[in-house]
Design a protein around this motif. Sequence first.
Motif, short mmCIF file in Angstrom:
data_model
loop_
_atom_site.label_atom_id
_atom_site.label_comp_id
_atom_site.label_asym_id
_atom_site.label_seq_id
_atom_site.Cartn_x
_atom_site.Cartn_y
_atom_site.Cartn_z
N SER A 1 0.84 -1.18 0.00
CA SER A 1 0.00 0.00 0.00
C SER A 1 0.88 1.24 0.00
O SER A 1 2.06 1.18 0.35
N GLY A 2 0.31 2.35 -0.39
CA GLY A 2 1.04 3.60 -0.41
C GLY A 2 1.65 3.96 -1.74
O GLY A 2 1.98 5.13 -1.97
N ASP A 3 1.83 2.99 -2.59
CA ASP A 3 2.32 3.23 -3.94
C ASP A 3 2.03 1.99 -4.76
O ASP A 3 1.83 0.90 -4.23
N SER A 4 2.05 2.16 -6.04
CA SER A 4 1.82 1.06 -6.95
C SER A 4 3.11 0.30 -7.19
O SER A 4 4.18 0.90 -7.33
N ILE A 5 3.00 -1.01 -7.29
CA ILE A 5 4.19 -1.80 -7.59
C ILE A 5 4.67 -1.59 -9.02
O ILE A 5 5.76 -2.04 -9.38
N THR A 6 3.90 -0.88 -9.81
CA THR A 6 4.33 -0.55 -11.17
C THR A 6 4.96 0.83 -11.29
O THR A 6 5.40 1.21 -12.37
N THR A 7 5.00 1.57 -10.21
CA THR A 7 5.60 2.90 -10.25
C THR A 7 7.08 2.81 -10.61
O THR A 7 7.79 1.92 -10.14
N ASN A 8 7.53 3.72 -11.44
CA ASN A 8 8.91 3.70 -11.92
C ASN A 8 9.93 3.65 -10.79
O ASN A 8 9.74 4.25 -9.72
N SER A 9 11.01 2.93 -11.05
CA SER A 9 12.23 2.93 -10.25
C SER A 9 12.15 2.08 -8.98
O SER A 9 13.06 2.14 -8.15
N TYR A 10 11.14 1.29 -8.84
CA TYR A 10 11.04 0.39 -7.69
C TYR A 10 11.62 -0.98 -7.98
O TYR A 10 11.47 -1.52 -9.08
N ALA A 11 12.26 -1.53 -6.96
CA ALA A 11 12.58 -2.94 -6.91
C ALA A 11 11.89 -3.54 -5.69
O ALA A 11 12.01 -3.01 -4.58
#
Length: 118
Positions: free
Chosen positions: A25-35
Amino acid sequence: QVQLQESGPGLVKPSQALSLTCTVSGDSITTNSYAWSWIRQAPGKGLEWMGLITNDGYAYYNPSLKSRTFISRDTSKNQFSLQLSSVTPEDTAVYYCNALRYFWMDYWGQGTQVTVSS
């Protein structure tokens, strides 16, 4: 602010597969620059990175675990999952999911204990 929550069985029998899910929660797992990683800590040992899946769905694995590890995601549920096959008691550990975005944004779940025992 990203929050992560691990879920799954706390007890797995040897030779079977360990399956865990991390709900984000709190952000999408598809948001740029995440691992989005799975990390574990066995009793008395340090943290061991198991693998990750990127925001665009590419998975990478610790070579020592690669043959047994599969990380996937369900973007509709904002979740990513871990499967570890052919487990042994040495896989007993606290399993954490983790989000890393850039080098200064680092989020952890609370961890979930998984015991491999018959």
